[in-house]
Design a protein around this motif. Structure first.
Motif, short mmCIF file in Angstrom:
data_model
loop_
_atom_site.label_atom_id
_atom_site.label_comp_id
_atom_site.label_asym_id
_atom_site.label_seq_id
_atom_site.Cartn_x
_atom_site.Cartn_y
_atom_site.Cartn_z
N GLU A 39 1.39 -0.85 -0.05
CA GLU A 39 -0.02 -0.09 0.20
C GLU A 39 1.20 1.38 -0.07
OE1 GLU A 39 -4.06 -0.47 2.06
OE2 GLU A 39 -3.32 1.25 3.44
N SER A 40 2.11 1.65 1.12
CA SER A 40 2.76 2.03 0.46
C SER A 40 4.23 1.81 0.82
CB SER A 40 2.48 3.10 1.90
OG SER A 40 2.50 2.24 3.04
N ARG A 41 5.04 2.27 0.59
CA ARG A 41 6.61 2.29 1.12
C ARG A 41 6.95 2.43 2.34
NH1 ARG A 41 11.89 5.39 -2.84
NH2 ARG A 41 11.10 4.98 -4.81
N ALA A 42 5.88 2.64 3.44
CA ALA A 42 6.07 2.39 5.14
C ALA A 42 6.03 0.93 5.09
CB ALA A 42 5.53 3.71 6.00
N SER A 43 4.49 0.49 4.86
CA SER A 43 3.85 -0.32 5.24
C SER A 43 5.52 -0.79 4.28
CB SER A 43 3.11 -0.67 4.44
OG SER A 43 2.16 -1.46 4.58
N PHE A 44 5.63 -1.16 3.33
CA PHE A 44 6.67 -2.29 3.14
C PHE A 44 7.81 -2.44 3.73
CE2 PHE A 44 10.05 -3.66 -0.10
CZ PHE A 44 9.50 -4.54 -0.61
N ALA A 45 8.54 -0.90 3.97
CA ALA A 45 9.58 -0.95 5.06
C ALA A 45 9.23 -2.22 6.15
CB ALA A 45 9.58 0.38 5.27
N ARG A 46 7.85 -2.63 7.03
CA ARG A 46 7.85 -2.67 7.65
C ARG A 46 7.64 -4.77 7.57
NH1 ARG A 46 8.70 -1.08 11.59
NH2 ARG A 46 10.28 0.62 10.90
N PHE A 47 7.83 -4.48 6.36
CA PHE A 47 7.46 -6.53 6.22
C PHE A 47 9.29 -6.40 5.51
CE2 PHE A 47 7.94 -9.10 2.33
CZ PHE A 47 7.76 -9.98 2.72
N VAL A 48 10.17 -5.52 5.05
CA VAL A 48 11.48 -5.95 5.36
C VAL A 48 12.19 -5.64 6.55
CG1 VAL A 48 13.23 -4.60 4.62
CG2 VAL A 48 11.19 -4.28 2.97
N VAL A 49 11.72 -4.99 7.37
CA VAL A 49 12.31 -5.21 8.91
C VAL A 49 11.50 -6.43 9.19
CG1 VAL A 49 11.46 -4.86 11.34
CG2 VAL A 49 12.31 -2.79 9.41
N ALA A 50 10.97 -7.74 9.17
CA ALA A 50 10.53 -8.97 9.32
C ALA A 50 11.33 -9.77 8.32
CB ALA A 50 8.14 -9.11 9.28
N GLN A 51 11.75 -9.45 6.91
CA GLN A 51 12.56 -10.24 6.37
C GLN A 51 13.63 -10.06 7.03
OE1 GLN A 51 11.64 -12.24 4.42
NE2 GLN A 51 10.47 -11.57 2.78
N TYR A 52 14.17 -9.25 7.12
CA TYR A 52 15.69 -8.59 8.05
C TYR A 52 15.70 -9.65 9.07
CZ TYR A 52 19.76 -6.93 10.30
OH TYR A 52 20.72 -7.64 10.56
N LEU A 53 14.82 -9.56 9.90
CA LEU A 53 15.40 -9.90 11.22
C LEU A 53 15.23 -11.76 11.33
CD1 LEU A 53 12.20 -8.24 13.38
CD2 LEU A 53 14.82 -8.62 13.93
N PHE A 54 14.65 -12.18 10.15
CA PHE A 54 14.14 -13.72 9.82
C PHE A 54 15.56 -13.76 9.39
CE2 PHE A 54 12.69 -17.47 6.92
CZ PHE A 54 12.68 -17.87 8.53
N GLN A 55 15.98 -12.97 8.27
CA GLN A 55 17.19 -13.62 8.05
C GLN A 55 18.70 -13.42 8.54
OE1 GLN A 55 17.19 -15.27 5.07
NE2 GLN A 55 15.38 -15.96 4.59
N SER A 56 18.39 -12.37 9.52
CA SER A 56 19.86 -12.22 10.24
C SER A 56 19.23 -13.27 11.38
CB SER A 56 19.58 -10.53 11.41
OG SER A 56 18.20 -11.05 11.61
N CYS A 78 22.61 -16.58 1.61
CA CYS A 78 21.67 -15.65 2.39
C CYS A 78 21.04 -14.41 1.93
CB CYS A 78 22.87 -16.05 3.43
SG CYS A 78 22.40 -14.67 4.82
N ARG A 79 20.58 -14.22 2.73
CA ARG A 79 19.45 -12.69 2.22
C ARG A 79 19.91 -11.71 3.23
NH1 ARG A 79 14.18 -14.51 0.01
NH2 ARG A 79 14.42 -15.99 1.82
N ALA A 80 20.65 -11.44 4.65
CA ALA A 80 20.69 -10.73 5.52
C ALA A 80 21.41 -10.00 4.91
CB ALA A 80 20.94 -11.15 6.90
N GLU A 81 22.34 -9.58 4.10
CA GLU A 81 23.05 -8.31 3.25
C GLU A 81 22.16 -7.91 2.78
OE1 GLU A 81 25.35 -6.50 4.82
OE2 GLU A 81 25.18 -7.71 6.80
N ALA A 82 20.99 -8.19 1.28
CA ALA A 82 20.26 -8.19 0.90
C ALA A 82 19.31 -7.12 1.74
CB ALA A 82 19.64 -9.12 -0.29
N ALA A 83 18.43 -7.73 2.44
CA ALA A 83 17.11 -7.27 3.04
C ALA A 83 18.10 -6.12 4.15
CB ALA A 83 17.21 -8.26 4.69
#
Ligand code: HEM
Length: 202
Positions: A39-56, A78-83
């Protein structure tokens, strides 16, 4: 083996994992969508936070020597650095670790976690198309959803082939299943946590 037997107990390990994670996957898919990440970059950023945490949380598994001996290109997956780079693109702080990360699992459990992390690259093919609508791409903001080197399908096929080729005891099979289920549960926790946190004002 009759056809019915085949349906009830899949002969391939990866098929069994697909079967037992079908329901958690459906629930997680619905939960992701309920948070409207596109819906917005701000919402997508929250999704990336989850992805980053999971990957890290999985970095030590992706870099584990024994696991790399089983899956030869594991550390490159591994995708932690990409996230992390995506978070920077989205002007979002790297989140603090969340208690409850997987901690030194046995080899079969670790493979269950990796199955889920690797499998999530398949859904990423759909997600990145939506991210493009936010002006993001595999070189900006949505790097962690990008096509892996060598291709998405190929990467998954080779991972699954390796997994299916391992010889595991009944106990280890159960550990593998547990790892996969735990991974879905963990992503769910991290997603909820990510959306519960007030987004940074970019
Ligand atoms: C943390 C783990 C996972 C997350 C967050 C995740 C998320 C998602 C989401 C949100 C979609 C919907 C994309 C869309 O319709 O726009 C999707 C689709 C998909 N996912 Fe996952 N997924 C995960 C794990 C897996 C695993 C383990 C597999 C395979 C074993 C997998 C295979 C697929 C496939 C093939 C699709 C495409 C369409 C479908 O069959 O539903 N995913 N995923």
């Amino acid at each position: 083996m009759t056809t019915q037997d085949t349906v009830q107990s899949p002969s391939l390990r990866s098929q069994r994992l697909n079967q037992i994670t079908h329901e958690p996957h459906t629930r997680l898919d619905a939960l992701v969508k309920a948070h409207a990440p596109f819906e917005s970059r701000a919402s997508f950023a929250r999704f990336v936070v989850a992805q980053y945490l999971f990957q890290s949380e999985l970095v030590s598994l992706y870099n584990d020597a024994q696991l790399n001996a089983i899956v030869p290109d594991l550390c490159a997956r591994c995708r932690a650095e990409a996230a992390k780079a995506d978070l920077a693109d989205l002007d979002t702080d790297v989140p603090a670790p969340v208690a409850g990360a997987v901690n030194n699992p046995g080899k079969p459990q670790a493979l269950g976690w990796l199955f889920v992390s690797e499998g999530s690259k398949l859904g990423a093919a759909f997600l990145i198309k939506r991210a493009v609508g936010l002006g993001l791409s595999e070189t900006f903001g949505a790097r962690h959803l990008g096509e892996p080197a060598g291709g998405r399908a190929q990467g998954w096929k080779s991972f699954v082939k390796t997994l299916d080729g391992l010889s595991l005891s009944a106990e280890e099979e159960a550990e593998l299943d547990k790892g996969a289920i735990d991974a879905f549960n963990r992503f769910t926790v991290l997603l909820e946590q990510a959306y519960a946190t007030t987004p940074e004002i970019a």
